[in-house]
Design an enzyme around this catalytic site. Sequence first.
Site, PDB file in Angstrom:
ATOM      1  N   GLU A 178       0.834  -1.208   0.000  1.00 55.49           N
ATOM      2  CA  GLU A 178       0.000   0.000   0.000  1.00 55.49           C
ATOM      3  C   GLU A 178       0.869   1.258   0.000  1.00 55.49           C
ATOM      4  OE1 GLU A 178      -2.514   0.543   3.445  1.00 55.49           O
ATOM      5  OE2 GLU A 178      -3.643   2.165   2.504  1.00 55.49           O
ATOM      6  N   LYS A 220      -2.596  -2.134  -3.035  1.00 48.34           N
ATOM      7  CA  LYS A 220      -3.644  -1.286  -2.447  1.00 48.34           C
ATOM      8  C   LYS A 220      -3.263   0.151  -2.751  1.00 48.34           C
ATOM      9  CE  LYS A 220      -6.127  -0.118   1.768  1.00 48.34           C
ATOM     10  NZ  LYS A 220      -6.822  -0.638   2.939  1.00 48.34           N
ATOM     11  N   SER A 262      -9.843   4.547   0.714  1.00 46.24           N
ATOM     12  CA  SER A 262     -10.738   5.696   0.510  1.00 46.24           C
ATOM     13  C   SER A 262     -10.024   7.020   0.783  1.00 46.24           C
ATOM     14  CB  SER A 262     -12.001   5.561   1.359  1.00 46.24           C
ATOM     15  OG  SER A 262     -11.714   5.407   2.723  1.00 46.24           O
ATOM     16  N   GLY A 263      -9.005   7.007   1.617  1.00 42.76           N
ATOM     17  CA  GLY A 263      -8.082   8.136   1.713  1.00 42.76           C
ATOM     18  C   GLY A 263      -8.621   9.429   2.299  1.00 42.76           C
ATOM     19  N   GLY A 264      -9.749   9.390   2.999  1.00 40.30           N
ATOM     20  CA  GLY A 264     -10.293  10.616   3.572  1.00 40.30           C
ATOM     21  C   GLY A 264     -11.369  11.254   2.697  1.00 40.30           C
ATOM     22  N   ARG A 297     -12.093   4.324   6.505  1.00 40.71           N
ATOM     23  CA  ARG A 297     -13.021   5.418   6.826  1.00 40.71           C
ATOM     24  C   ARG A 297     -14.227   5.431   5.894  1.00 40.71           C
ATOM     25  NH1 ARG A 297      -8.321   9.760   6.581  1.00 40.71           N
ATOM     26  NH2 ARG A 297      -7.541   8.080   5.253  1.00 40.71           N
TER      27      ARG A 297
HETATM   28  C1  5MM Z   1      -7.330   2.023   9.166  1.00 44.51           C
HETATM   29  O1  5MM Z   1      -6.301   2.866   8.733  1.00 44.51           O
HETATM   30  C2  5MM Z   1      -5.102   2.182   8.363  1.00 44.51           C
HETATM   31  C3  5MM Z   1      -3.876   2.699   9.020  1.00 44.51           C
HETATM   32  O2  5MM Z   1      -4.195   3.213  10.222  1.00 44.51           O
HETATM   33  P1  5MM Z   1      -3.087   3.911  11.161  1.00 44.51           P
HETATM   34  O3  5MM Z   1      -2.749   5.206  10.502  1.00 44.51           O
HETATM   35  O4  5MM Z   1      -3.816   4.073  12.426  1.00 44.51           O
HETATM   36  O5  5MM Z   1      -1.924   2.976  11.292  1.00 44.51           O
HETATM   37  C4  5MM Z   1      -4.881   2.398   6.868  1.00 44.51           C
HETATM   38  O6  5MM Z   1      -3.688   1.782   6.469  1.00 44.51           O
HETATM   39  C5  5MM Z   1      -5.998   1.819   6.093  1.00 44.51           C
HETATM   40  O7  5MM Z   1      -5.949   0.420   6.120  1.00 44.51           O
HETATM   41  C6  5MM Z   1      -5.941   2.222   4.641  1.00 44.51           C
HETATM   42  O8  5MM Z   1      -5.094   3.275   4.392  1.00 44.51           O
HETATM   43  C7  5MM Z   1      -7.302   2.566   4.134  1.00 44.51           C
HETATM   44  O9  5MM Z   1      -7.894   3.503   4.971  1.00 44.51           O
HETATM   45  P2  5MM Z   1      -8.856   4.605   4.367  1.00 44.51           P
HETATM   46  O10 5MM Z   1      -9.493   5.217   5.575  1.00 44.51           O
HETATM   47  O11 5MM Z   1      -7.989   5.537   3.596  1.00 44.51           O
HETATM   48  O12 5MM Z   1      -9.837   3.888   3.463  1.00 44.51           O
END
Ligand code: 5MM
Length: 341
Positions: A178, A220, A262-264, A297
């Site tokens: 990722e 990812k 989803s990235g925010g 998120r």
């Molecule tokens: C759940 O967020 C993951 C990382 O969290 P931390 O910053 O607390 O370590 C993150 O890696 C997540 O799995 C992905 O980036 C996807 O998250 P979003 O919210 O961008 O869909």
Amino acid sequence: MSYTQTLQDTARALVAARKGILAADQSPRTIDKQLEAIGVKPTAEMRRKYRQLLFTTPNIEEYVTGVILHDGTIRNHTDDGTLFSDLLIAKGIIPIIKVDKGTVPHTNFSGEVLTQGLDNLRDRLEEYYNMGARAAKWRAVFTISEHTPSEQNILFDCMTLSRYAALCQEAGVVPIVEPEVLFSGNHSLERAEAVTTQVLQKLFEQLQWYKIDLSGVILKSSMVLAGSEYAQQTPAEEVAQATMRTFMNSVPKEVPSIVFLSGGQTPQRATENLDAIAELEAQEGGFPWELAFSFSRGIEQPVQEAWKGKEEKVEEAQRALIKRLQLNSMADQGTYDPSME
Ligand code: 5MM
């Protein structure tokens, strides 16, 4: 646990049609902030209750192939003492373990971070495999600004991702790589596309240089869109075109699948963009990769808002989870419409 799968079987199973991956791997710090935002006192017990709510949701397995877990969560139990990983496996869901240890500042490179977590990774992967994990996740983070990301930052993180991928494959675990290019910032769509292409080209150059079997890797990725502060936000059709053009210019066809973070973005926007990508896929007669969602998120925000830590709201929160998953499942097939919200 006593099931085994080859890397390719696992990679295929994780992107089954109409399904996606739930990223529930927030670090304690991140989930605590999310709990505080809904008025819940952040404790280990409330974190456990929240994950229990997610994983015990009836029929979650109809939409979810895998769940990404933090180290603390894979060791956690439901009220009746069932390990979360065993609960997921019993539903046919693959436990995925986040193995990076988060980011640290990149010395001499202001505004940039490097991801750490390679120490003892071989031993940790063996333990996670024995707990049922068949895939892992490692997230590198790139910020777009006038001077970032630097070549040094990209190279170091891509080498680290390659070492992580090698150790995963050695352990029989599919590496989900990722390289997140952050949405935050005031950069244009063109800049996002240029940076994402640069990062992905370097990533696959390094993965191949370190002899990673690309048929047993999942990418990812961020969607490609203008920064969250940029005046002209990118319409869904343009996100789809820029994202797929970026992949065509950087991701080898041997890679079986690409999943999106989803990235925010708001949950609705992430779903709309996923739907536009699926529509583009239909128009183009297919892409070389299976595509699916792997939001955190973008799926969990409405669930947390419905729950607010209240026992009597668990079912309502689970309904919110299923609704978001259904919408993303439809978007995965290009059959979503905003009127369904
Ligand atoms: C759940 O967020 C993951 C990382 O969290 P931390 O910053 O607390 O370590 C993150 O890696 C997540 O799995 C992905 O980036 C996807 O998250 P979003 O919210 O961008 O869909």
